[in-house]
Structure formats: C-alpha cells, structure tokens
Scaffold this active site. Structure first.
Site, PDB file in Angstrom:
ATOM      1  N   GLN A 191       1.089  -0.902   0.068  1.00  0.00           N
ATOM      2  CA  GLN A 191       0.293  -0.453   0.020  1.00  0.00           C
ATOM      3  C   GLN A 191       0.720   1.387  -0.081  1.00  0.00           C
ATOM      4  O   GLN A 191       1.847   1.046   1.070  1.00  0.00           O
ATOM      5  CB  GLN A 191      -1.139   0.157   1.008  1.00  0.00           C
ATOM      6  N   SER A 212       3.735  -0.726   3.345  1.00  0.00           N
ATOM      7  CA  SER A 212       3.429  -2.189   4.034  1.00  0.00           C
ATOM      8  C   SER A 212       3.503  -3.527   2.966  1.00  0.00           C
ATOM      9  O   SER A 212       3.577  -3.526   1.752  1.00  0.00           O
ATOM     10  CB  SER A 212       1.791  -2.176   4.435  1.00  0.00           C
ATOM     11  N   GLU A 257     -10.818  -1.353   4.311  1.00  0.00           N
ATOM     12  CA  GLU A 257      -9.785  -1.597   5.204  1.00  0.00           C
ATOM     13  C   GLU A 257     -10.231  -1.299   6.918  1.00  0.00           C
ATOM     14  O   GLU A 257      -9.800  -1.874   7.960  1.00  0.00           O
ATOM     15  CB  GLU A 257      -8.662  -0.732   5.790  1.00  0.00           C
TER      16      GLU A 257
END
Length: 384
Positions: free
Chosen positions: A128, A163, A246
């Site tokens: 991400q 990430s 998310e």
C-alpha cells in the site's frame, strides 16, 4: 441479520473443520519473523492451499474469481480458521483485503481478469502506497505527482509506512494528477509494478523490531494509464472504497484472535493466582463483553457490505475506533497478568502489546474515525 445457522451453514462449518484438521499438520514450520522472502513463500503457500480447496476469495463475487459465499459463511470461515490457528493473510493482506476488493468493486473487466486471479492463487503480493511524510491523517494532502506522457504516467515522489513493499509485486498507489484542483479532487488510484526502474524501497524497523513497513522513493517511474483504477482525478472516491474495506472488514479475523487471546489470558491468570483479584476478573469480564459486542458489530458490518454491493459502510469507522482501543486495553491487561514475564521481548505477548500501540494510528487515526462518526452517522456539522 439472522444470527442463527441454517443446516447448509452447519454443514459448511463441519466440512471446513475437517479440511483444516487435515491440512494444518501438513504445513511446513513457520519461518523466522525477519525472513521476509520465507514469510512470503509461507503465506502464499497457504493461500494456494485455500485456492485449491475452494476457500480462496470465499466472499468475493463469482465474477471476480470468488465463490460468492454468504456473509454468514464468510464469518464461519474466519471463526474456524482463527480458532484452528491457521495462517492469516500475512504478507498479502493488502492484496486480499484492500487492493483486491477495490479492484473487484471499481476495476474494469480487463483489470479484474489481470490482477484478481493471481492474488487468489497466491502468486502475487501487493503493498500500500498511500501515506507520505506530510500526508498521514490528512491523506488528501499527498504530493506524489503523476504527469501524463502519452500512454504512461510519470510518477515522482515518496511514500512512507508502505506495508510489505520489500516483498511486493504491485503497489496500490495514490498520486496527484491535477495539482491545480482542490486537494480531494486531483488524485488518482494506480496499480504500480514494483520491479520497474525508479522504485527504491528502504525498510523501516518498528518498535517491536520488525520491518514490515518501508519508505519508498519514486523517481520518474512510468506507470501505464491502463493501470489506473477509476477515472483520472476520481481517485479520492476510489480511495474511500479502499479505506472502507480496510476499516470495515479487514480486521474481522483479528477480533476472533483477540477473543482467543482473552481466553488464554484468563487461563494464565488462574495458573499464576492473579485470578483471585476481583478487580482483574471484572476487567477481563468487561473485555470479554467488549469483544463479543465487536464481533456482533462485525457481523452487522459484513452483512451491510453484502447488501450494498460488497463495500462496507460507515459502521467500519465505529468498529475501527472501538477495536483499536479495546486491543490496547487487552494487552495492557495482559501485562498485568504476566508480570515479569511480560517484559521479555521475545514473548509473543510483548510483541503483540507493542504492535497494539499502532492500531489507533493505522488504517485511519482514532481522531479521523471520530470525525467520520460525528459527521456521517450523527449528522454533526464539520469542524472548522
């Protein structure tokens, strides 16, 4: 939603339990936490097993490669895999829980066909690329630029807290495509390959000693225009879809894990005598009620997402806000129960406690979630 189980759902649970009992003993040993290539291979190997058994993308739409399962079947899957101690999504949580669902909801037929099957088969990992050094909570303040050059965007800028960038094949990337537009209206959502020239990844080590985050520098990286998901400059709306996944459904397996952790904590307290403290018992009892309520909220959020075409609603912010704090309270209680054992850094409890500190920041800070709840659920005026 109906919280009772049908005969078909009970049969689904029984088949899943049987498959888990057979499959888990066949797994190789888990790699070291610092061995990211090994962790990638382990996590993708488990994903492939799920795919071959028909459990990958269980709740994804059938036309996105999933099984189109009901919300209840999805929740049963999460319950049983967590209770059995099965691997979680691991290194590919962005692909399976963020980017994949976003592409399924917003991508073209060609994009869905290109990117979703490799995620489900355990062949490709996503990271991400949202936050920047000057654009964290105020994500729309991002400055990474993408300038159109024929059939490509030329991207220059930097990202932070990326990430799993160290093992990723693709990045869900937010860029500014119109610097003159209001900040929420000049953003686009791109799928960027990580192996192209101009991408530099530098791992970041966390307080717990892990390195699942990285800072990423982009120097005139060329990304095909065909890799844009959604219209140009409509990326903020697409981003809200990503963040809905998310916050709304990406943490559901962790609620089950926290309830299991709480049971283990109560067992430890009985063993070491701290259970005799009535204050501690009330504390653990309140946490048990908290996580039971969060699980019911999870069920509601998943059902609401199903009813609205698969995209979670604002209930995800309610969940994220309370879950973040409840998780911290759980591991604070664990420190009191464990005493000196809670100071050994190699103990999983200690690492989880350190990790829990990030949950009020990750996936949208608690302050941002309070604003969303106040404005979009309670109807309060926006702050000035």
């Amino acid at each position: 939603m109906d919280l009772t189980y049908t005969e078909e759902e009970r049969e689904f649970r029984a088949r899943l339990r049987e498959w888990l009992a057979k499959s888990l003993p066949e797994l190789p040993p888990r790699p070291s936490p610092d061995d990211w290539p090994g962790r990638r291979a382990y996590d993708l190997g488990w994903q492939r097993r799920l795919y071959d058994a028909g459990y990958a993308g269980l709740h994804w739409p059938a036309d996105a490669g999933g099984r189109g399962a009901t919300p209840t079947q999805h929740l049963i899957f999460l319950e049983e895999t967590e209770r059995a101690g099965a691997p979680y999504v691991g290194a590919n949580f962005v692909g399976l829980l963020h980017a994949g669902p976003t592409i399924a909801a917003e991508g073209t037929a060609e994009q869905r066909a290109r990117w979703l099957p490799p995620v489900l088969r355990g062949e490709e990992v996503w990271c991400q690329g949202f936050s920047e050094p000057g654009a964290g909570s105020d994500l729309a303040a991002l400055r990474t630029r993408a300038v159109r050059d024929g059939d490509d965007y030329v991207v220059t800028g930097s990202k932070i807290w990326t990430s799993h960038a160290e093992v990723a094949d693709w990045c869900e990337l937010l860029v500014r495509t119109d610097p003159d537009a209001p900040k929420h209206r000049g953003i686009s959502w791109l799928a960027m390959p990580m192996d192209v020239p101009g991408v530099t990844v530098r791992p970041l080590r966390t307080l717990a000693g892990s390195a699942e985050f990285a800072e990423m520098f982009l120097d005139e990286v060329r990304v095909p225009v065909s890799h844009r998901v959604g219209a140009e400059n409509d990326g903020w709306r697409v981003t809200m879809v990503t963040l809905s996944f998310e916050r709304g459904t990406a943490f559901v397996g962790e609620v089950v894990a926290c309830r299991r952790t709480l049971d283990e904590l109560a067992r430890r307290a009985r063993e070491n005598g701290s259970w005799d403290d009535p204050v501690l018992r009330r504390r653990l009892g309140r946490l048990a009620a908290e996580f039971a309520a969060l699980w019911r909220l999870t069920q509601w959020n998943v059902s609401e997402a199903e009813a609205s075409g698969g995209v979670p609603g604002t209930g995800g912010s309610v969940f994220k806000l309370r879950y973040s704090h409840a998780r911290q309270e759980l591991y604070d209680a664990a420190a009191d129960v464990l005493g000196a054992d809670g100071l050994v850094l190699d103990e999983e409890w200690v690492l989880d406690r350190l990790s829990s500190l990030s949950y009020t920041i990750a996936a949208g800070t608690s302050q941002i979630q309070r604003n969303i709840v106040a404005e979009r659920i309670l109807g309060l005026p926006k702050g000035r």
